[in-house]
Write an enzyme that holds these catalytic residues in place. Structure first.
Site: not given
Length: 324
Positions: A167, A261, A291
């Protein structure tokens, strides 16, 4: 990671039947930590909730993995790090790992079990970096720490380096790879896990999955704005790696994203630009995942399979092999 802005977590919309019941159980368990009133609390209060959630999801470290905490000396501060090693074995590579958390959450403990499992699964040494967080430290603080950690690793270790990030950490890994591509000890590979790279928010997954569970485009904008310095340049590649104009000379790159996502298209675009510049890159979109699926790796079979792919990719790159 949970959204830091107001979202309706009770409406499943088009994802009701699209996602596996086991994944919904994971999503619901994350959302249970975040009643709606939390989104209005100061960041330190949100961090406290996030840290408690991370402890609840912690799977423990695999047997045989030992750790050691320390500080990297950088300019005017020490950067906390945690080293993971498999007891009694000489590592063939060093993984420099940057955790996720939207640049405002996370640290050495939030992704401790993930780093330990990467160490156990590859046999490599893992160095987890506790970079500075916003809003107390806006850009380029996190990038500067990420870069300093790489340079320290390159100077103090003779092992080949693989960059890895999840991320927000995927953003940092990509930015460091681009900044150090001509370094004498440049990384021999990078593995990016659902990274946010600053792609086109008016196209692709940003549109199709604008209201995906656990991360929406509103959340992406929130984290970006909290991290931004005043008059932040959108073309700064250390902030948004996809805004770079040169993708040549990058290490062999593997990008793993989640289908549901908004950030997924960033991985595809990054792969395409590296390939167009003559490099090696592979992008895989994990179907029907969301995610932050790494935390679901023990309860959702698809997430477990994705994590195996990630570990296999790190292991291959660390051995100097191209897995695809």
């Amino acid at each position: 990671m949970r959204p830091a802005v107001q979202t309706d977590v009770t409406s499943r919309g088009k994802y009701e039947t699209r996602l596996d019941p086991a994944l919904w159980a994971y999503i619901d368990s994350v959302n249970a930590w975040y009643p709606q009133e939390i989104v209005g609390l100061p960041v330190d209060k949100q961090r406290a909730v996030y840290n408690r959630m991370c402890r609840a999801f912690h799977q423990g470290r695999p047997l045989g993995v030992k750790t050691r905490d320390g500080l990297i000396a950088a300019a005017d501060r020490g950067i906390p790090v945690r080293r993971y090693q498999r007891a009694g074995e000489a590592a063939r590579a060093l993984v420099v790992y940057y955790h996720g958390g939207g640049f405002i959450l996370g640290g050495l403990d939030s992704h401790d079990d993930i780093c330990a499992e990467i160490c156990a699964g590859t046999g490599f040494e893992v160095l987890s970096i506790d970079y500075r967080l916003a809003p107390e430290h806006v850009h380029p603080a996190a990038f500067n720490d990420a870069l300093a950690a790489f340079e320290w690793a390159a100077k103090t270790s003779s092992l080949p380096i693989v960059l890895c990030g999840e991320s927000a950490g995927g953003n940092l890994a990509a930015a460091v790879a681009q900044a150090t591509r001509r370094h004498a000890r440049a990384a021999i590979g990078q593995v990016l896990i659902y990274p946010g790279l600053g792609g086109d928010e008016n196209a692709g997954s940003y549109v199709e999955h604008a209201e995906a569970p656990l991360l929406s485009v509103g959340d992406v904008a929130f984290y970006r704005d909290v991290r931004s310095v005043r008059r932040q340049s959108p073309d700064d590649p250390t902030f948004s790696p996809l805004r770079d104009t040169d993708f040549s000379g990058l290490p062999p790159t593997v990008v793993i994203t989640a289908e549901c996502d908004p950030l997924s298209s960033d991985g595809e675009t990054y792969r395409d630009r590296i390939l167009a510049a003559g490099g090696k890159a592979w992008w895989h979109e994990e179907k029907r995942l969301v995610h932050s699926f790494l935390r679901a790796r023990t309860t959702v079979p698809a997430a477990a399979e994705a994590f195996v792919r990630i570990i296999d990719a790190i292991a291959a790159l660390g051995r100097g092999e191209w897995p695809y």
